[in-house]
Design an enzyme around this catalytic site. Sequence first.
Site, short mmCIF file in Angstrom:
data_model
loop_
_atom_site.label_atom_id
_atom_site.label_comp_id
_atom_site.label_asym_id
_atom_site.label_seq_id
_atom_site.Cartn_x
_atom_site.Cartn_y
_atom_site.Cartn_z
N ASN A 41 0.09 4.34 -0.44
CA ASN A 41 1.10 3.30 -0.35
C ASN A 41 1.80 3.35 1.00
O ASN A 41 1.99 4.42 1.58
CB ASN A 41 2.09 3.34 -1.53
CG ASN A 41 2.78 4.66 -1.74
OD1 ASN A 41 2.23 5.73 -1.49
ND2 ASN A 41 4.01 4.61 -2.23
N GLU A 43 5.16 1.62 2.67
CA GLU A 43 6.36 0.81 2.46
C GLU A 43 6.79 0.10 3.74
O GLU A 43 6.35 0.44 4.84
CB GLU A 43 7.51 1.69 1.96
CG GLU A 43 7.25 2.26 0.59
CD GLU A 43 8.37 3.16 0.09
OE1 GLU A 43 8.35 3.46 -1.10
OE2 GLU A 43 9.25 3.55 0.89
N CYS A 52 0.34 -1.24 -1.81
CA CYS A 52 0.07 -0.21 -2.80
C CYS A 52 -1.18 0.58 -2.42
O CYS A 52 -2.05 0.09 -1.70
CB CYS A 52 -0.15 -0.83 -4.17
SG CYS A 52 1.30 -1.67 -4.85
N GLU A 54 -3.74 1.43 -4.28
CA GLU A 54 -4.96 0.82 -4.80
C GLU A 54 -5.42 -0.33 -3.90
O GLU A 54 -6.61 -0.48 -3.60
CB GLU A 54 -4.74 0.29 -6.22
CG GLU A 54 -4.34 1.36 -7.22
CD GLU A 54 -2.83 1.56 -7.34
OE1 GLU A 54 -2.40 2.06 -8.39
OE2 GLU A 54 -2.08 1.24 -6.38
N CYS A 85 0.36 -1.04 -10.70
CA CYS A 85 1.26 -2.18 -10.95
C CYS A 85 0.43 -3.38 -11.39
O CYS A 85 -0.80 -3.39 -11.28
CB CYS A 85 2.07 -2.50 -9.70
SG CYS A 85 1.13 -3.28 -8.37
N CYS A 88 -1.91 -4.81 -8.71
CA CYS A 88 -3.07 -3.95 -8.45
C CYS A 88 -4.05 -3.97 -9.62
O CYS A 88 -5.26 -3.85 -9.42
CB CYS A 88 -2.63 -2.54 -8.12
SG CYS A 88 -2.00 -2.42 -6.43
#
Length: 131
Positions: A41, A43, A52, A54, A85, A88
């Site tokens: 990930n 940010e 993310c 994934e 999430c 994803c």
Amino acid sequence: MSDDLRQKAGDVRDNAYVPYSNFKVGAALRARSGAVYVGCNVENVAYPEGTCAEAGAIAAMVAAGETEFVEAYVIAGSPMPVTPCGGCRQKLAEFGKPDVKVTMATVSGVEEVMQLSELLPGAFGRGHMDI
């Protein structure tokens, strides 16, 4: 689940850029060819603009010219395994068959395995686009 996916997801997790949440996630996907693609990930101060783990692994796979994975491993530093999430889950469903196993793990070794179809029942797919 293969040990190499666990190792690669854990290693890439260490590279996560998470100055705001401090919540590192790593993901590893085994493509149909056997190649492994990883993502962590990343940010951004504008929170919705982050990526993310994934999604990063999927992007690496597609950039390498592959469009199907057969196994996934996601690891996070949480007390219990963290599921991908919603966004994803849809991304994973785009590139994996419903019976693909997704292992979600903690850095302490707790694992939970689910099929993609369990993570996203009733997934929106290509069949919905046929006219």
